[in-house]
Design a protein around this motif. Structure first.
Motif, short mmCIF file in Angstrom:
data_model
loop_
_atom_site.label_atom_id
_atom_site.label_comp_id
_atom_site.label_asym_id
_atom_site.label_seq_id
_atom_site.Cartn_x
_atom_site.Cartn_y
_atom_site.Cartn_z
N PHE A 3 4.63 -11.19 -4.18
CA PHE A 3 3.60 -11.69 -5.10
C PHE A 3 4.11 -12.89 -5.88
O PHE A 3 3.42 -13.90 -6.02
N LEU A 4 5.33 -12.79 -6.41
CA LEU A 4 5.88 -13.86 -7.23
C LEU A 4 5.98 -15.17 -6.46
O LEU A 4 5.75 -16.25 -7.01
N SER A 5 6.33 -15.08 -5.18
CA SER A 5 6.52 -16.30 -4.38
C SER A 5 5.21 -17.04 -4.15
O SER A 5 5.22 -18.22 -3.80
N ALA A 6 4.07 -16.36 -4.34
CA ALA A 6 2.80 -16.95 -3.95
C ALA A 6 2.11 -17.72 -5.06
O ALA A 6 1.40 -18.70 -4.78
N PHE A 7 2.29 -17.31 -6.33
CA PHE A 7 1.34 -17.77 -7.34
C PHE A 7 1.90 -18.70 -8.41
O PHE A 7 1.36 -19.79 -8.63
N THR A 8 2.95 -18.32 -9.12
CA THR A 8 3.36 -19.07 -10.31
C THR A 8 3.60 -20.54 -10.02
O THR A 8 3.02 -21.43 -10.65
N THR A 9 4.48 -20.83 -9.08
CA THR A 9 4.83 -22.22 -8.81
C THR A 9 3.67 -22.99 -8.20
O THR A 9 3.53 -24.20 -8.43
N LEU B 177 0.80 -1.22 0.00
CA LEU B 177 0.00 0.00 0.00
C LEU B 177 0.84 1.27 0.00
O LEU B 177 0.36 2.33 -0.43
N HIS B 178 2.08 1.21 0.47
CA HIS B 178 2.91 2.41 0.50
C HIS B 178 3.41 2.80 -0.89
O HIS B 178 3.91 3.91 -1.08
N LEU B 179 3.27 1.90 -1.86
CA LEU B 179 3.79 2.17 -3.20
C LEU B 179 2.93 3.19 -3.94
O LEU B 179 1.71 3.25 -3.74
N ARG B 180 3.57 3.94 -4.81
CA ARG B 180 2.86 4.85 -5.72
C ARG B 180 3.09 4.43 -7.17
O ARG B 180 2.94 5.23 -8.08
N ASP B 181 3.47 3.18 -7.36
CA ASP B 181 3.80 2.66 -8.68
C ASP B 181 2.56 1.97 -9.26
O ASP B 181 2.22 0.84 -8.90
N THR B 182 1.89 2.65 -10.16
CA THR B 182 0.65 2.12 -10.74
C THR B 182 0.90 0.83 -11.51
O THR B 182 0.08 -0.09 -11.48
N VAL B 183 2.02 0.76 -12.21
CA VAL B 183 2.33 -0.43 -13.01
C VAL B 183 2.39 -1.66 -12.12
O VAL B 183 1.83 -2.72 -12.45
N GLN B 184 3.05 -1.54 -10.98
CA GLN B 184 3.15 -2.69 -10.07
C GLN B 184 1.77 -3.10 -9.55
O GLN B 184 1.46 -4.30 -9.47
N HIS B 185 0.96 -2.14 -9.17
CA HIS B 185 -0.36 -2.47 -8.64
C HIS B 185 -1.22 -3.19 -9.68
O HIS B 185 -1.84 -4.22 -9.39
N VAL B 186 -1.23 -2.67 -10.90
CA VAL B 186 -2.05 -3.27 -11.95
C VAL B 186 -1.52 -4.67 -12.31
O VAL B 186 -2.29 -5.63 -12.40
N ALA B 187 -0.21 -4.78 -12.49
CA ALA B 187 0.38 -6.07 -12.86
C ALA B 187 0.14 -7.11 -11.77
O ALA B 187 -0.18 -8.27 -12.06
N ALA B 188 0.27 -6.71 -10.50
CA ALA B 188 0.11 -7.65 -9.40
C ALA B 188 -1.32 -8.17 -9.31
O ALA B 188 -1.55 -9.37 -9.10
N LEU B 189 -2.30 -7.30 -9.50
CA LEU B 189 -3.70 -7.75 -9.42
C LEU B 189 -4.06 -8.64 -10.61
O LEU B 189 -4.77 -9.65 -10.45
N ILE B 190 -3.59 -8.29 -11.80
CA ILE B 190 -3.85 -9.15 -12.97
C ILE B 190 -3.17 -10.50 -12.79
O ILE B 190 -3.73 -11.56 -13.13
N TYR B 191 -1.97 -10.48 -12.24
CA TYR B 191 -1.22 -11.71 -11.97
C TYR B 191 -1.98 -12.61 -11.00
O TYR B 191 -2.19 -13.81 -11.27
N ALA B 192 -2.43 -12.05 -9.88
CA ALA B 192 -3.18 -12.84 -8.90
C ALA B 192 -4.50 -13.34 -9.50
O ALA B 192 -4.90 -14.49 -9.27
N GLY B 193 -5.18 -12.48 -10.27
CA GLY B 193 -6.44 -12.91 -10.88
C GLY B 193 -6.23 -14.01 -11.91
O GLY B 193 -7.06 -14.93 -12.01
N SER B 194 -5.14 -13.94 -12.66
CA SER B 194 -4.85 -14.99 -13.65
C SER B 194 -4.57 -16.32 -12.95
O SER B 194 -4.97 -17.38 -13.45
N ALA B 195 -3.87 -16.26 -11.82
CA ALA B 195 -3.63 -17.50 -11.06
C ALA B 195 -4.94 -18.09 -10.56
O ALA B 195 -5.14 -19.31 -10.61
#
Length: 563
Positions: free
Chosen positions: A218-224, A87-105
């Motif tokens: 995020f990466l540690s949670a989903f792909t594998t 939540l402390h981030l102001r990086d929109t790219v990370q927020h969007v990519a992370a949510l799409i990543y979790a939703g795709s998983a």
């Protein structure tokens, strides 16, 4: 029905609105997405839902059963925790990519057919790479490219396997498959790449440590874990998985012990834990499969907690090298405590989550008569305590005092770590409710006297060995170093192949241009010879000759006309 859509779509479509929001409204909205997905999940009945007819092919986009529900629960919990952590981030790219990543998983685990699985499989690869590139360094860019090539390559193998399988069987069902057909073998290999099988694993320690402090969580949670789910769904009881998983559980220990980058240590540790899950899937019994998926559930939480603690250190100190850290417990006491909880959980201390999940796999191995597999897993368990249970907290927060002083982690990071730590303790201390979520009824009881005593003895002896190795100077010191892994071979081979292809292309182009040049020269010489100032056609012709040619041409025209 209108309501029969994957909960993952709520995260994917919801992510598209994130760039339009700012500040506290964005934070509240992002937190609401996993909650809304969970609320939708509770309304879904069991069975095959969301069936789509496409060109005569039936696709099942939503399959709800105990296996998919178990992974969906932990994926949504992980998504919520990761959102809080970032939540402390102001990086929109990370927020969007992370949510799409979790939703795709989420979409992948609910897929009921192989085509739907492939679509989400590729979406996972594309969305996740932005969490590596978000570090915005040359290393992260190169690592992200390697990661993307390997992940997309896994998708290509999956698609090829699906097409071959469909042609041979006429079915696209995402269910039990075998290795007796080319299609099944290609699908197995695609799953193996994402599961980080031996030799195919190097993308994991190469890419994950180069992600951002939040992106790596995020990466540690989903792909594998999606890959583990896919193996459990399609290849349960496949014997070859037992030796593969055993090697996976054992060999990363040696790399983790000598590694200086503590997030890279955790990446190898993740590979090690995946090995236990793969063994459980290979055994294929109800107890073993319960253990595999339960350990995947627990691993998402305790490995995420460890990555969060190291991410907080990196965020505050700017380095994650063991040789440059130490003494941080004075500045980051809460982070230290949460890291210890994660270390105790992965080491399978009684009352922590790893104790009630990993033991099911080892018990199943012994019950099925795999004594030497059990011995190797026991060795791997002791090794986990060395490199993740002791090394991570010791060199980050204790060991020698590095003199670094910093602020405690931001409040949102501490809240995320506290939630993960509470779940690790809750699952380990009260496993009965957790066991009701598992796919099979086994009646397994982890807290027996022999199990508790044996595990405490193993941990005590492992701690004693670490102490003796440290006191005698035998334990590998934390040094600046580059450790060569399997990636070196295919990166070297890939570079040689690329250089060879470049030289072949250059030589081919030179040959083509040379040939074209020679052809043009011949044409010019021919034209010059016939049409130049001294050429045959440029010479003046006598009137009689011209009349003769004109007569012959007219005669030919008349003959053709009458014919």
């Amino acid at each position: 029905m209108i309501g029969e859509f994957s909960p993952g779509l709520i995260l994917i479509l919801g992510a598209l609105l994130v760039p339009l929001l700012r500040g506290r409204l964005r934070a509240i909205y992002m937190l609401a997405l996993p909650v809304a997905a969970f609320a939708h999940l509770t309304t879904l009945p069991h069975g095959d839902l969301g069936i789509i007819e496409l060109s005569g092919v039936s696709l099942t986009t939503l399959r709800v059963d105990k296996l998919s529900l178990l992974f969906s629960y932990v994926f949504l919990v992980a998504a919520l925790i990761c959102v809080i952590y970032s939540l402390h981030l102001r990086d929109t790219v990370q927020h969007v990519a992370a949510l799409i990543y979790a939703g795709s998983a989420m979409g992948a685990i609910f897929a009921g057919d192989l085509v739907t699985l492939f679509i989400y499989w590729e979406a996972i690869a594309i969305a996740s790479v932005f969490l590596i590139w978000a570090s915005r360094t040359e290393d992260s860019y190169r690592s992200g490219m390697r990661y993307l090539i390997i992940q997309v390559g896994s998708g290509v193998l999956l698609l090829a396997g699906v097409l071959i399988h469909y042609r041979q069987t006429g079915s696209l069902a995402f269910g039990a498959l075998g290795l007796d057909t080319p299609g099944g073998l290609l699908i197995f290999l695609a799953f193996g790449i994402k599961s980080a099988f031996p030799v195919l694993h190097a993308w994991l320690p190469d890419a994950y440590p180069r992600g951002t402090p939040t992106g790596t969580v995020f990466l540690s949670a989903f792909t594998t874990k999606v890959a583990i789910y896919a193996l459990a769904r399609s290849f349960a009881g496949t014997d070859i998985l037992i030796p593969i998983g055993t090697v996976m559980a054992a060999f990363p220990i040696f790399y983790a012990v000598i590694e200086n980058d503590l997030r890279r240590v955790l990446a190898y540790s993740l590979n090690n834990q995946l090995g236990f899950m793969v063994v459980g899937i290979g055994l294929g019994t109800d107890l073993a499969l319960n253990g595999a998926v339960a350990h995947a559930f627990a691993d998402i939480l305790f490995k995420g907690l460890l990555f969060m603690s190291m991410g907080a250190v990196l965020f505050r100190v700017g380095t994650i090298k063991g040789s440059e850290l130490g003494g941080l417990y004075k500045s980051m006491p809460w982070t230290t405590g949460f890291c210890i909880v994660g270390a105790a959980s992965i080491s399978a201390f009684p009352l922590f989550s790893g104790f009630v999940t990993k033991s099911m796999i080892m018990t199943a191995a012994m019950e099925e008569g795999y004594f030497w597999i059990w011995i190797v897993l026991l060795f791997a368990s002791a090794g986990v305590f060395h490199h993740a249970g002791i090394k991570i907290p010791y060199f980050a927060f204790f060991a020698h005092d590095s003199g670094k002083r910093c602020q405690e982690a931001p409040l949102n990071m501490l809240v995320a770590m506290a939630v993960a730590a509470a779940l690790c303790i809750g699952i380990g201390s009260f496993p009965d409710f957790f066991y009701t979520l598992l796919p099979f009824e086994t009646g397994y009881r982890p807290y027996t006297l022999d199990h508790v005593v044996a595990q405490v003895q193993l941990l005590f002896l492992s701690a004693l060995a670490f102490t003796l190795l440290m006191r005698t100077g035998i334990y590998p010191p934390e040094l600046r170093s580059v450790n060569i892994d399997a990636e070196w071979f295919y990166r070297r081979a890939g570079r040689s192949l690329a250089d060879g292809a470049r030289m072949a292309a250059e030589n081919g182009w030179k040959s083509v241009t040379h040939g074209i040049g020679r052809t043009i020269s011949v044409v010019i010489a021919y034209v010059q010879r016939h049409h130049g100032p001294e050429g045959l056609l440029a010479r003046p012709w006598p009137a009689g000759t011209m009349a003769l040619w004109t007569t012959l041409m007219l005669g030919a025209c008349l003959i053709l006309f009458y014919l």
